[in-house]
Write an enzyme that holds these catalytic residues in place. Structure first.
Site, mmCIF file in Angstrom:
data_model
loop_
_atom_site.group_PDB
_atom_site.id
_atom_site.type_symbol
_atom_site.label_atom_id
_atom_site.label_comp_id
_atom_site.label_asym_id
_atom_site.label_seq_id
_atom_site.Cartn_x
_atom_site.Cartn_y
_atom_site.Cartn_z
ATOM 1 N N ALA A 10 0.810 -1.148 -0.063
ATOM 2 C CA ALA A 10 -0.120 -0.109 0.058
ATOM 3 C C ALA A 10 0.695 1.278 0.037
ATOM 4 O O ALA A 10 0.205 2.427 -0.333
ATOM 5 C CB ALA A 10 -0.835 0.021 1.188
ATOM 6 N N HIS A 11 2.098 1.185 0.415
ATOM 7 C CA HIS A 11 2.994 2.327 0.610
ATOM 8 C C HIS A 11 4.364 2.362 -0.062
ATOM 9 O O HIS A 11 5.229 3.290 0.022
ATOM 10 C CB HIS A 11 3.068 2.613 2.070
ATOM 11 C CG HIS A 11 1.806 2.602 2.904
ATOM 12 N ND1 HIS A 11 0.831 3.701 2.853
ATOM 13 C CD2 HIS A 11 1.253 1.899 3.665
ATOM 14 C CE1 HIS A 11 -0.192 3.675 3.413
ATOM 15 N NE2 HIS A 11 -0.042 2.554 4.229
ATOM 16 N N SER A 21 12.495 -6.713 -4.024
ATOM 17 C CA SER A 21 11.482 -7.304 -3.239
ATOM 18 C C SER A 21 10.838 -8.616 -3.754
ATOM 19 O O SER A 21 10.809 -8.827 -4.771
ATOM 20 C CB SER A 21 10.416 -6.116 -3.430
ATOM 21 O OG SER A 21 9.009 -6.403 -3.138
ATOM 22 N N TYR A 41 10.194 -16.655 7.395
ATOM 23 C CA TYR A 41 10.083 -15.137 7.805
ATOM 24 C C TYR A 41 9.972 -15.104 9.455
ATOM 25 O O TYR A 41 8.865 -15.826 9.783
ATOM 26 C CB TYR A 41 9.011 -14.807 7.175
ATOM 27 C CG TYR A 41 8.589 -13.247 7.260
ATOM 28 C CD1 TYR A 41 8.951 -12.264 6.144
ATOM 29 C CD2 TYR A 41 8.259 -12.385 8.427
ATOM 30 C CE1 TYR A 41 8.679 -10.916 6.304
ATOM 31 C CE2 TYR A 41 8.158 -11.312 8.553
ATOM 32 C CZ TYR A 41 8.278 -10.316 7.335
ATOM 33 O OH TYR A 41 8.080 -8.948 7.410
#
Length: 584
Positions: A205-206, A217, A473
């Site tokens: 979203a950012h 990414s 993760y």
């Protein structure tokens, strides 16, 4: 107008995490890290209380930047400078809550096209200024902050005005996109023509396309669409040597890949202005199903077998027992997740399936395509899951996953306000090493908790499955005063986890980049010779160290404690610079 996240935390000012509708969360947090989250959280500092250093901006440089981008797009506004001073790592947020802002940029520039970017960089080089490219500001590896000892003017170049999809080649299934496009805006523009990039990182979203490329990414659906390194087919980058342009061909044999040099370069080689990326038609059907596995080991075997099979899911994610328990603790009263842990379901799992509920693991597996394709894929995966003792629990968990997938950073901000350190570290390794790495890291983290005298919690999920392995993760948390001094304890835990990655054949980061947070492990990961190659590359294109200095290759202090914590064998710039170079 370019909008930014809140200066003191993650996301929009109007959005925050609340435990009020999650009845199991407060007892869970109290039990496992000894923290009462029912009290009112501490408030972030008032901006008016911050001490903002005056900008260092010589008039000739200011005038050149105005000529390049326009007066309305060059600002020394205090809040703009603070927003652009750092990313959103735990270290960043603890420091800002304690009024420690580090070396602020002196000016923020918003160029409107590639020619303006070229003029900005030329002005910066002529003035011997530092240039730090800025996308969405979501980085958590210290990739955005200027060295504290930097005395030259520091320019933050915000690419937010370069946010358009320029062209779609439907035959090649490629799109030309400006680097400042945020995830939602990019997907909206593509969807209007029936396409999707398929790249959905937690920061979606950012964060921006340029930021994704600069940090290599990965997205939640990378099993199907690939990570950004696979998605990106060509780049345009403004460098000190001119505009670097690569061609969007399927493959090539033209020496070492220049495109790959830009991927993960974190602004050290130039400013990414545009990329040509692979796009896909919006799928006819999309389904994410939930599964339970009796143990973490059984789940890992199932994920490995799915990767080796003819199945091609878009998402393969499984939480360990600790993360599964945390996920259920965050469920809303009366939500879809509530039925998954109902008394009847628990009884069935215990008595019929012979599950130890404390060891049970929750998984999400996603499928996309035509209805016939999705049906066939579900059947293939279902057979593998069943062989490993797992069961499908339907679409409810998938709906929950879709609703919550971008919310986790807000939980971290909430916990900071309550007096808890919470952070993440991720890695990737081979299927054969996943189990040993997982156990080794958990053991190291628990030892570190004991060393600093806290009751800590560590949990993990597997995501991003590949031919030879997968990403693990880890998330960890413990109660602590949110002070600058407490960063020492955080470093002890974070370093233990990162060292565990290296000791068990993992990489220092799967998709959060190097920055300065992870630079001390670079030589262990890619070898001292690899560090020498990178140093030669950076020094060759940027001998004056004007482009985001101190990132990736270790040796330049940015935040307190990072350079000091490098071990005696760490390879800093002085130890790897080519003969005759002038390390600064």
């Amino acid at each position: 107008m370019v909008t930014h996240m809140k200066w003191w935390g993650w996301g929009k000012e109007s959005v925050s995490f609340s435990p009020s509708d999650k009845p199991d969360l407060a007892p869970f947090i109290r039990t496992h890290i000894g923290l009462d989250i029912t009290r009112l959280p501490a408030q972030p500092p008032a901006f008016a209380d911050l001490t903002i250093a005056d900008p260092v901006l010589p008039e000739p440089l200011r005038a050149a930047l105005v000529d390049a981008a326009g007066a309305e797009h060059v600002t020394t506004d205090a809040q703009a400078r603070v927003v652009h001073a750092y990313g959103k790592s735990l270290r960043d947020l603890v420091r800002v809550r304690n009024h420690d802002l580090g070396r602020l940029p002196d000016v923020v520039v918003y160029p409107g096209d590639e020619e303006a970017v070229r003029a900005v960089l030329a002005a910066a080089l002529a003035a011997d200024a530092v240039v730090i490219p800025f996308g969405g500001g979501t980085n958590i590896s210290g990739s955005l902050e200027a060295p504290r000892t930097e005395t030259r003017p520091v320019i933050s170049v915000d690419l937010g005005r370069l946010d358009r999809v320029l062209e779609i080649d439907a035959d090649a299934r490629l799109a030309r996109v400006q680097a400042g496009a945020l995830g939602p805006g990019l997907e909206e523009q593509l969807a209007a023509q029936g396409w999707t990039l398929g790249h959905f990182p937690d920061s979606f979203a950012h964060s921006t396309l340029g930021g994704w490329i600069a940090t290599r990414s990965s997205g939640m659906q990378s099993d199907k669409y690939g990570d950004i390194a696979e998605i990106t087919r060509a780049v345009r980058v403004v460098t000190p040597a001119g505009v670097l342009v690569t061609r969007p061909v399927p493959s090539q044999s033209t020496g070492p890949s220049v495109r790959e040099m830009i991927l993960g370069s974190e602004g050290r080689l130039g400013i990414i202005t545009e990329a040509t990326v692979q796009v896909h038609r919006v799928p006819e059907q999309r389904v994410i199903l939930g599964y339970f596995f009796p143990t973490w080991d059984a789940a890992l075997l199932a994920m490995r077998e799915i990767a080796a099979s003819e199945a091609a899911p878009t998402v393969t994610r499984v939480s360990d027992a600790n993360e599964t328990r945390f996920s259920f603790a965050t469920r809303k009263r009366g939500s879809l997740a509530s039925s998954l842990v109902s008394a009847g379901m628990k009884q069935y799992l215990r008595r019929v399936r012979r599950y130890d509920l404390d060891q049970m693991c929750l998984s999400f597996i996603g499928f996309e395509g035509s209805p016939a394709h999705v049906k066939a894929q579900r059947k293939l995966v279902g057979a593998i899951v069943a062989r490993r003792g797992g069961i499908c629990v339907g679409t409810g968990p998938g709906q929950l996953y879709d609703q919550k997938k971008f919310d986790t950073p807000y939980i971290r901000d909430f916990l900071l306000g309550q007096g808890a350190m919470a952070d993440v570290s991720e890695t990737s390794t081979s299927w054969s090493q996943l189990g040993p790495l997982y156990r080794g890291v958990v053991a190291r983290a628990n030892k570190a908790f004991a060393e600093i005298g806290v009751t800590g919690w560590i949990m993990c999920h597997l995501s991003h499955s590949y031919h030879s392995g997968a990403c693990l993760y880890f998330t960890f948390a413990y109660a602590s005063p949110v002070t600058l001094e407490a960063i020492d304890g955080y470093d002890t835990v974070k370093s233990a986890i990162q060292q565990g990655f290296i000791e068990h054949a993992g990489t220092l980061s799967h998709h959060h980049a190097v920055g300065v947070e992870h630079a001390r492990w670079l030589a262990d990961d890619i070898s001292p010779a690899g560090v020498r190659l990178l140093t030669a590359l950076f020094d060759g294109i940027d001998p004056g160290r004007n482009l985001n200095p101190g990132k990736i290759v270790p040796g330049v202090d940015v935040a307190p404690g990072l350079a000091d914590s490098a071990g005696p064998d760490s390879a800093g710039p002085d130890s790897v610079s080519p003969a005759g170079s002038d390390p600064r």
